[in-house]
Every structure is written in C-alpha cells, then in structure tokens.
Design a protein around this motif. Sequence first.
Motif, mmCIF file in Angstrom:
data_model
loop_
_atom_site.group_PDB
_atom_site.id
_atom_site.type_symbol
_atom_site.label_atom_id
_atom_site.label_comp_id
_atom_site.label_asym_id
_atom_site.label_seq_id
_atom_site.Cartn_x
_atom_site.Cartn_y
_atom_site.Cartn_z
ATOM 1 N N LYS A 187 10.565 14.902 1.282
ATOM 2 C CA LYS A 187 10.514 13.890 2.483
ATOM 3 C C LYS A 187 11.365 12.498 2.307
ATOM 4 C CE LYS A 187 5.150 14.072 1.745
ATOM 5 N NZ LYS A 187 4.027 13.061 1.640
ATOM 6 N N TYR B 172 16.075 12.294 9.939
ATOM 7 C CA TYR B 172 15.500 11.696 10.927
ATOM 8 C C TYR B 172 17.059 10.893 11.278
ATOM 9 C CZ TYR B 172 11.474 14.081 11.793
ATOM 10 O OH TYR B 172 10.314 14.828 11.916
ATOM 11 N N ALA C 124 13.246 6.004 14.624
ATOM 12 C CA ALA C 124 11.315 5.778 14.612
ATOM 13 C C ALA C 124 11.241 6.951 13.482
ATOM 14 C CB ALA C 124 11.108 6.101 16.421
ATOM 15 N N LYS C 125 10.954 7.501 14.035
ATOM 16 C CA LYS C 125 10.655 8.906 12.700
ATOM 17 C C LYS C 125 10.763 8.786 11.989
ATOM 18 C CE LYS C 125 10.528 12.951 16.544
ATOM 19 N NZ LYS C 125 10.867 13.946 16.226
ATOM 20 N N ALA C 126 12.431 8.283 11.176
ATOM 21 C CA ALA C 126 12.642 8.398 10.052
ATOM 22 C C ALA C 126 11.572 6.951 9.243
ATOM 23 C CB ALA C 126 14.225 7.368 10.032
ATOM 24 N N LYS C 127 11.452 5.968 10.373
ATOM 25 C CA LYS C 127 10.104 4.556 9.814
ATOM 26 C C LYS C 127 9.066 4.657 10.030
ATOM 27 C CE LYS C 127 13.554 1.180 12.476
ATOM 28 N NZ LYS C 127 13.778 0.237 13.390
ATOM 29 N N GLN C 128 8.862 6.105 10.325
ATOM 30 C CA GLN C 128 7.249 6.677 10.407
ATOM 31 C C GLN C 128 7.056 7.120 8.814
ATOM 32 O OE1 GLN C 128 5.098 5.832 12.377
ATOM 33 N NE2 GLN C 128 3.363 7.489 10.707
ATOM 34 N N LEU C 129 7.873 8.395 9.357
ATOM 35 C CA LEU C 129 7.336 8.512 7.802
ATOM 36 C C LEU C 129 7.971 7.908 6.179
ATOM 37 C CD1 LEU C 129 7.267 11.623 6.216
ATOM 38 C CD2 LEU C 129 9.611 12.269 6.830
ATOM 39 N N GLN D 91 13.704 14.462 4.847
ATOM 40 C CA GLN D 91 13.117 14.284 5.685
ATOM 41 C C GLN D 91 13.410 12.651 6.529
ATOM 42 O OE1 GLN D 91 11.977 17.333 8.144
ATOM 43 N NE2 GLN D 91 13.316 15.508 9.302
ATOM 44 N N GLU E 273 13.431 19.097 8.379
ATOM 45 C CA GLU E 273 13.590 20.357 9.314
ATOM 46 C C GLU E 273 15.298 20.200 8.968
ATOM 47 O OE1 GLU E 273 12.383 18.953 12.946
ATOM 48 O OE2 GLU E 273 11.379 17.512 12.044
ATOM 49 N N GLN F 58 17.207 9.847 14.906
ATOM 50 C CA GLN F 58 15.858 9.414 15.596
ATOM 51 C C GLN F 58 14.850 8.323 14.204
ATOM 52 O OE1 GLN F 58 13.818 13.492 16.590
ATOM 53 N NE2 GLN F 58 15.292 14.166 15.395
#
Length: 414
Positions: free
Chosen positions: A390, A397, A404-409, A393, A35, A402
């Motif tokens: 990835k 994030y 939380a989204k970075a950690k998740q990915l 991305q 993104e 963002q």
Amino acid sequence: MKKYITSMVLGLMTIVMAAGCSSDDKGSDKPVEPEKIAAVAIEKTNSTKIYMHYMPWFETNESSADKKWGYHWTMANKNPNNVGANGRREIASYYYPLIGPYHSGDKNVIENHLLLMKYAGIDGVLIDWYGTYDVNDYRMVKENTEQLIDMLEKVGLEYAIVYEDRFLTNVVNAGKAISVTSAAKTDLAYVQNNYFTDANYIKINGRPLLMNFGPITLQTPAEWTNVFNTLTAKPTFLTLWDHSVKAGENASGEYAWVYKNSSYLTNFYTNTKPKLSVAMGAAYPGFKDFYAEGGGGAAIGWTIEHNNGAALDETLALAKNANVNYLQLITWNDFGEGTMIEPTVEFGYSYIEKIKAFSAVKNTESAFPDISKLYDLRVQKKGNAAAQQKLDQVFNYFVSMQPAKAKQLLSEIK
C-alpha cells in the motif's frame, strides 16, 4: 543503470491484483500489487534549473560492516548510541535531521529525500562522489550513490556527478593505482559507461555535466587533457569558482559555492559570470561547522548564521537578480558543516518551503508532512508485506503528482 522513463503525460496501466484478491478485499490486509504509474514532472513557472548538492556518505551501526556509526555522524568524539532525554541521538552536528540520523543507502531514506525535493520544485541532484576505488569509505559512497540513482529515475529527477579529485593521492598511496591520472581515468571511464548514458543524467549544451570540487589534486590543464582523452565525448566540465584556470580549455565554466558572506556571490555574478560559457549560481541556508567540537580538526574559521532563513532568502534573491540558468543549492545534508536544507528539528520544512516558493510551484498545497508520514510508516510497518505494498502505491501516487490520492491512502493505513 536502468533507463529513466520520461513522461509528461500520466499513463495509468492495468492494476495487477495478487492471486485470490478481488474487489471485496478492499481494506483487507492481503497484498495488492500497486498501480504502475510513470513519473510526472511537477508544474512550476521558474525556468531556472535548480539542483541540490547531495552527500551520500552516512552510515549507521546497522548498515556498516563493523556495526559502527559512520564518521559523518560521529567525527572523533560523538556516539549516536547515546540517546538524550529529548530522544535524540548524539551526533556531530549542531542540527538534527527530522527523520533522525540515517544510512545513505537506505531506500526508505532515499525515497523520503527525493520526494521532498520533487515537491519543492528541485530538478535534480548533484552527487558528491569519491570515485571507484575501495579505499577508506569511497566504495560505500559509490554504493550509496547507485542506490540513490536507482530511485532518481523512479521519482523523475535528474542527476550529475561532482567528482572529488582530492582523494586521488590516497588511492595511489594505498597501492590501488600507479598515478593520480591513471586513477582519474579509471574513475571517469566508469562515470562515462555507467552514468553519462542514463537518460536522466543532466546535460548542458548537449553534453553530460561533470563537476569537480576543485581541482585540488589535478592542478594543470595538461593533466585534465590527459584524463579526458580517454572519454569518447567531452563533458560540460565545471570547476569550483576561480579554479577553472587549473583545467584550462577543458573547463566549460565554474560554479559558485558558500564562503564567509554573500559579497562573494555578488562578485561572482557581477564580475565572473559574464566571462563564463556556463555559470552555475549558489544558494545556501547558512554555515556552522562542527569540526572543532567534534574533534574533526580545526574549525573552518567563519560562520554564516541561519537567522531563521534570512541567509537562504538573501542568496535565492541574488540568484534571481543575476538571472542564472543553473542554481546549486548547498547542501541537502552536510550536517557537519551546517549547510543542510533537509528538514531538521530546528527548522522543520521551512527551507524546502522557501525553495518551493522560489521554484514557483503551481500547486501551493504542502505535501511535505505527508511525505514524512510515508517514511514513518515504512519504518513502522517493516516486514508487513501488505502495508508495504500500500505504501508502494502511495509512492506511485506521489511521483505521478497525485498527492490527494497519496494522502487518502496514507490515512487508511493504521
């Protein structure tokens, strides 16, 4: 330089998928375009502008043309090709970077450094700069600086140049310029045309900030007037503390530095700051140079012990009590003098955690280990296009706040 895009509001653009990818490809190894997300400023309540002094002078045996480690890792007698039982390379410092010794032009290193700074609440970077001439390592420093600047705009941080006029004599002696003033004019014309015009270049009182570590070579107001006459707009020009007399009316103020003990800072805030139009304070974690042990000349002759962060705590408190508008952190990565705030094996993330607290960053959750994980995966997944996209991305994030989204990915990349 590409122009920096400022955005305080998160703007999500369309996700562009690589050819042949669909929603069924989630979790596959097929490359997916990340993104495109604009940088978002971190939320903090301390209004002081906090800047980091940064050295872009490190080389490794993989980055240098002669395949040798740069002087700032080796000095005269250390060899980073020697690896100890603890897995650490032999470097010219009492301290060891958490990510190991590195090349300052490495995009993965720059990404790591700037994300750590952003999440610590740092507003910008003050880049130690040797000029434009191809003498000694000056060209390498310039090239690394421009790699850094390209990443600064993506992360959403500002920057300014700290000009080292001390090296002008070397330029003349090498036959590259007819005089020190003509060399300085060439250097500063380049700064004006390539850096001052960037939207994320630091401005104070509506003018671009230019700092000087000295002056050391250009020691009279007439010389600085001569040099600045070639610029279309006069910068906000700050010299090292007690040196503005050498620049005369060309100087807009001074900045403090690290020296012996904190009483010098107290004197600067109490007696010098009230007389200056612009005063920039200083905070540092300690000082312990490696020159004598590294064969790099005589030791400076004094030490400021780190004392588990006590020196940084004290100097940050002095800056707060002095109500400074601008604060320079000394330094991110001068390992040779032991002033580094960059995470190290010895101190971990403790220094940037202290700066984050001083900045009064609203989100107190630490993202620092995850930013380090991003760096580790960049290195581990070298050549893996799908994994790198990835990780792109993840970077997006982080810069758009963002985490939380970075950690998740990050957790999904094996």
